[in-house]
Enzyme design. Structure first.
Site, PDB file in Angstrom:
ATOM      1  N   ASN A  46       0.829  -1.214   0.000  1.00 33.74           N
ATOM      2  CA  ASN A  46       0.000   0.000   0.000  1.00 33.74           C
ATOM      3  C   ASN A  46       0.859   1.258   0.000  1.00 33.74           C
ATOM      4  O   ASN A  46       0.665   2.167   0.802  1.00 33.74           O
ATOM      5  CB  ASN A  46      -0.939   0.006   1.213  1.00 33.74           C
ATOM      6  N   ARG A  53       7.748   7.114  -1.807  1.00 33.56           N
ATOM      7  CA  ARG A  53       7.762   6.913  -0.359  1.00 33.56           C
ATOM      8  C   ARG A  53       8.569   5.678   0.019  1.00 33.56           C
ATOM      9  O   ARG A  53       9.284   5.674   1.028  1.00 33.56           O
ATOM     10  CB  ARG A  53       6.333   6.799   0.173  1.00 33.56           C
ATOM     11  N   LYS A 110       1.918 -11.632  -3.439  1.00 37.00           N
ATOM     12  CA  LYS A 110       2.517 -10.655  -4.346  1.00 37.00           C
ATOM     13  C   LYS A 110       3.945 -10.329  -3.970  1.00 37.00           C
ATOM     14  O   LYS A 110       4.846 -10.317  -4.812  1.00 37.00           O
ATOM     15  CB  LYS A 110       1.661  -9.389  -4.393  1.00 37.00           C
ATOM     16  N   PRO A 144       4.038 -11.675 -10.710  1.00 37.76           N
ATOM     17  CA  PRO A 144       3.369 -11.061  -9.554  1.00 37.76           C
ATOM     18  C   PRO A 144       2.137 -10.281 -10.005  1.00 37.76           C
ATOM     19  O   PRO A 144       2.160  -9.606 -11.045  1.00 37.76           O
ATOM     20  CB  PRO A 144       4.438 -10.112  -8.984  1.00 37.76           C
ATOM     21  N   ASP A 186      -0.307  -7.370  -8.745  1.00 39.39           N
ATOM     22  CA  ASP A 186      -0.737  -6.318  -7.821  1.00 39.39           C
ATOM     23  C   ASP A 186      -2.033  -5.724  -8.355  1.00 39.39           C
ATOM     24  O   ASP A 186      -2.603  -6.214  -9.338  1.00 39.39           O
ATOM     25  CB  ASP A 186       0.355  -5.262  -7.631  1.00 39.39           C
ATOM     26  N   HIS A 242      -2.567  -3.047  -9.915  1.00 40.30           N
ATOM     27  CA  HIS A 242      -2.408  -2.524 -11.270  1.00 40.30           C
ATOM     28  C   HIS A 242      -2.512  -3.649 -12.301  1.00 40.30           C
ATOM     29  O   HIS A 242      -3.226  -3.532 -13.304  1.00 40.30           O
ATOM     30  CB  HIS A 242      -1.072  -1.806 -11.405  1.00 40.30           C
ATOM     31  N   GLN A 255       5.762  -9.136 -17.745  1.00 41.70           N
ATOM     32  CA  GLN A 255       4.899  -8.416 -16.810  1.00 41.70           C
ATOM     33  C   GLN A 255       5.532  -7.104 -16.382  1.00 41.70           C
ATOM     34  O   GLN A 255       4.855  -6.077 -16.288  1.00 41.70           O
ATOM     35  CB  GLN A 255       4.625  -9.304 -15.581  1.00 41.70           C
ATOM     36  N   PHE A 314       4.000  -3.373 -16.780  1.00 43.02           N
ATOM     37  CA  PHE A 314       3.882  -2.476 -15.629  1.00 43.02           C
ATOM     38  C   PHE A 314       4.619  -1.167 -15.881  1.00 43.02           C
ATOM     39  O   PHE A 314       4.085  -0.072 -15.672  1.00 43.02           O
ATOM     40  CB  PHE A 314       4.445  -3.154 -14.371  1.00 43.02           C
TER      41      PHE A 314
END
Length: 391
Positions: free
Chosen positions: A129, A134, A229, A246, A248, A250, A296, A300
């Protein structure tokens, strides 16, 4: 310091693409140089269309780390997986997936990194999250607080990534919370404690590279804060499990929009159950093959806002993109979208940079979307690009 160099065209390795793609969170770019710490050395990289240039700073005299005589070129070839023929893979993926063919035009030279497993695991525990900016700051705080000083470059002090024993003490939890880790602080401390104990018995995370995907994933998911994930990201980016995909939030949305016909699962649920996760991952592995995780990552990366704008294309690809844009007449098209917000359809509309979206609301059941094609500098209100989250 003298520069070494590795001959490799930018279409096979783009530092700007790879090091911004949300795999590693310690690289920083200053002017034309990328700087980070690898194997207790400060590495400085830069690139032209034909070569990657490198130089390194070993531990300085006031560093507690021992000096090592390392083969920096060998380290970089290993780190960037340069033994993998990316041209062959791109051609294969484009031949089996028309969506990949479109997106790969905007995203050249993307490779999966071969990272240190412990650093990779900690960073992706932090990714829950969270967003790339960050996560990068959290990892920087972790290293400067618990890592060892390596050297300074251009007035900036660089630190090693702290090993598990440095993070296992219970007090680390509260200290990391003060540094902005939130609930992830406990995950890092408890995982470090487990790994430190396991290593003390003579084990190494690097040994998992020779284990099966199922064994490696099972081990990783015993760690605090590690779900499917995060485990799969670590398997792909540091454990040599190239086929794992993986999923996620998105990639969930991308799969729903582009690959739902190939995936035998209902997308009606708003949550991603284990069945849904496994079904999507398995279907994309079947589509893309032994290096499906690499495909992938390209999908992404291509959807990050900078890549949608064509920021990192080489000159030839930029010219092709410009030609496609000018070939489309400037016109407005009305599209009706059932229940989806403008943000949800934006990815499809601007998939290859041919459209921008303007809308006055995303809340009504049927939303009117106005599309302007071929005019990148439009003055009309557009939805601002958002940095993609690793959730």
């Amino acid at each position: 310091m003298t520069w070494g160099r590795i001959k490799i065209p930018i279409k096979e390795l783009s530092l700007d693409s790879v090091l911004r793609s949300g795999q590693s969170f310690r690289w920083k770019k200053y002017d034309d140089e990328w700087v980070s710490v690898l194997h207790s050395q400060v590495l400085i990289l830069k690139q032209d269309p034909h070569y990657v240039y490198y130089r390194s700073l070993g531990p300085s005299a006031d560093s507690p780390l021992p000096a090592e005589d390392r083969d920096v070129e060998a380290d970089l070839r290993d780190y960037f997986n340069l033994n993998v023929d990316i041209n062959r893979l791109y051609s294969h993926w484009a031949s089996v997936d028309r969506h990949f063919e479109k997106r790969s035009q905007l995203c050249q030279g993307v490779r999966i990194l071969r990272q240190d497993p412990w650093e990779n695991l900690c960073c992706f525990i932090c990714s829950s999250n969270n967003n790339i900016k960050r996560i990068s700051q959290m990892v920087e705080n972790l290293c400067s607080r618990y890592g060892s000083y390596v050297a300074s470059y251009n007035g900036i002090m660089y630190y090693s990534f702290p090993p598990a024993p440095e993070l296992r003490a219970p007090a680390v939890d509260q200290e990391l919370r003060k540094l902005g880790f939130g609930y992830r602080a406990a995950y890092i401390q408890k995982t470090a404690d487990k790994i430190a104990e396991w290593q003390a018995a003579g084990n190494s995370l690097h040994d998992l590279r020779t284990r099966s995907l199922a064994e490696t994933r099972e081990f990783l998911m015993e760690m605090n804060g590690v779900g499917p994930k995060v485990a799969d990201c670590v398997c792909l980016m540091s454990m040599d499990k190239h086929a794992v995909v993986p999923i996620d939030t998105h990639m969930w949305n991308v799969s729903k929009k582009l690959y739902k016909d190939a995936i035998k699962v209902s997308f009606a649920s708003k949550s991603m159950t284990k069945l849904v996760y496994d079904s999507i991952s398995s279907a994309l592995t079947a589509l893309w093959g032994d290096y499906a995780g690499w495909a992938q990552q390209i999908i992404f990366t291509s959807d990050l806002s900078d890549f949608q704008k064509g920021v990192f294309l080489d000159e030839n690809a930029k010219a092709q993109l410009a030609a496609r844009r000018t070939a489309v007449k400037a016109e407005e098209v009305e599209i009706e979208v059932k229940t989806e917000t403008a943000a949800e359809v934006k990815t499809e509309l601007v998939e290859i940079g041919l459209a921008t979206v303007a809308t006055d609301t995303g809340r009504s059941k049927r939303t009117r979307i106005k599309v302007e094609t071929a005019i990148e500098t439009t003055a009309k209100a557009t939805l601002p690009p958002k940095r993609r989250r690793r959730t």
